[in-house]
Design an enzyme around this catalytic site. Structure first.
Site, PDB file in Angstrom:
ATOM      1  N   VAL A   8      -3.907 -10.593   1.349  1.00  0.00           N
ATOM      2  CA  VAL A   8      -5.468 -11.612   1.471  1.00  0.00           C
ATOM      3  C   VAL A   8      -5.268 -12.649   0.385  1.00  0.00           C
ATOM      4  O   VAL A   8      -4.572 -12.669  -0.841  1.00  0.00           O
ATOM      5  CB  VAL A   8      -5.867 -10.597   0.983  1.00  0.00           C
ATOM      6  N   SER A   9      -6.915 -12.685   0.766  1.00  0.00           N
ATOM      7  CA  SER A   9      -7.279 -14.625  -0.201  1.00  0.00           C
ATOM      8  C   SER A   9      -7.620 -13.869  -1.489  1.00  0.00           C
ATOM      9  O   SER A   9      -7.801 -14.468  -2.403  1.00  0.00           O
ATOM     10  CB  SER A   9      -8.276 -15.063   1.108  1.00  0.00           C
ATOM     11  N   THR A  10      -7.909 -13.522  -1.683  1.00  0.00           N
ATOM     12  CA  THR A  10      -9.245 -12.844  -2.873  1.00  0.00           C
ATOM     13  C   THR A  10      -8.534 -11.358  -3.498  1.00  0.00           C
ATOM     14  O   THR A  10      -7.959 -10.604  -3.462  1.00  0.00           O
ATOM     15  CB  THR A  10      -9.757 -12.800  -3.513  1.00  0.00           C
ATOM     16  N   GLN A  13     -10.572  -8.637  -2.397  1.00  0.00           N
ATOM     17  CA  GLN A  13      -9.936  -8.005  -0.904  1.00  0.00           C
ATOM     18  C   GLN A  13      -9.527  -6.525  -0.928  1.00  0.00           C
ATOM     19  O   GLN A  13      -8.282  -6.596  -2.262  1.00  0.00           O
ATOM     20  CB  GLN A  13      -9.717  -8.399  -0.011  1.00  0.00           C
TER      21      GLN A  13
END
Length: 197
Positions: A8-10, A13
């Site tokens: 996931v990007s962050t 998340q």
């Protein structure tokens, strides 16, 4: 060996949905991380690619978990293929009825290219809609400008880290091209960080 990769990007998340799907596939090892797909220097991705062996099966839930840029995805897929491993993307056709391994890989690669093209076109459309929205907002006097991503006060931990890494590497006289490649950002982003610092 069945190997899963989840991303996931962050840090805000959640990986739970991807991990559940990978476990359903009875993977023996899962590499997971919370980092932007723009960054090729992802520790878990690089570790997985280094440890791949012939006939390993790399499983991801969707193509965009490998990366956001078409060229980066192509490089990752090529690294998997060079190792003699096979990529299985769960939201793509599995071609289970195809027994010939080479034909199966050929069909998968063909679908991958179509998916990458679709993703690229979608990104272009999103950028065009954003541009049109900004133009409309400017005409109405409502455009405030883009929020600064890479700064000391960013709410995103990854952006803060990149900001400090740029300053640190620049102080060590590391070439900007090398910094950009290492951190997965553009040279312009580096110039913007240094200008604001």
């Amino acid at each position: 060996m069945k190997i899963g990769y989840a991303r996931v990007s962050t840090t805000e998340q959640n990986l739970a949905r991807q991990l559940a799907k990978l476990k359903d596939e009875q993977v023996e090892k899962i590499y997971q991380e919370k980092i932007s797909g723009k960054n090729m220097e992802r520790p878990q991705l690089q570790k997985m690619l280094r440890k791949l062996r012939p006939d390993d099966e790399v499983i991801v839930v969707s193509l965009d978990r490998l990366g956001r840029d078409s060229d980066d995805i192509t490089r990752i897929v090529n690294q998997i293929t060079i190792k003699g491993a096979f990529l299985n993307i769960l939201d793509l056709p599995s071609f289970e009825g195809v027994k010939d391994k080479n034909l199966k890989r050929l069909l998968t690669n063909l679908v991958l290219e179509i998916k990458k093209y679709d993703a690229e076109q979608e990104r272009k459309q999103i950028r065009e809609r954003q541009r049109q929205g900004i133009e409309q907002a400017k005409l109405k006097g409502k455009y405030k400008g883009k929020a600064i991503q890479y700064c000391e006060n960013s709410k995103n931990e990854h952006h803060r880290k990149v900001y400090h890494q740029v300053l640190e590497l620049t102080a060590k006289h590391v070439p900007k091209t090398q910094i950009a490649k290492k951190l997965g950002i553009s040279r312009q982003t580096i110039y913007n960080i240094l200008k604001r610092h």
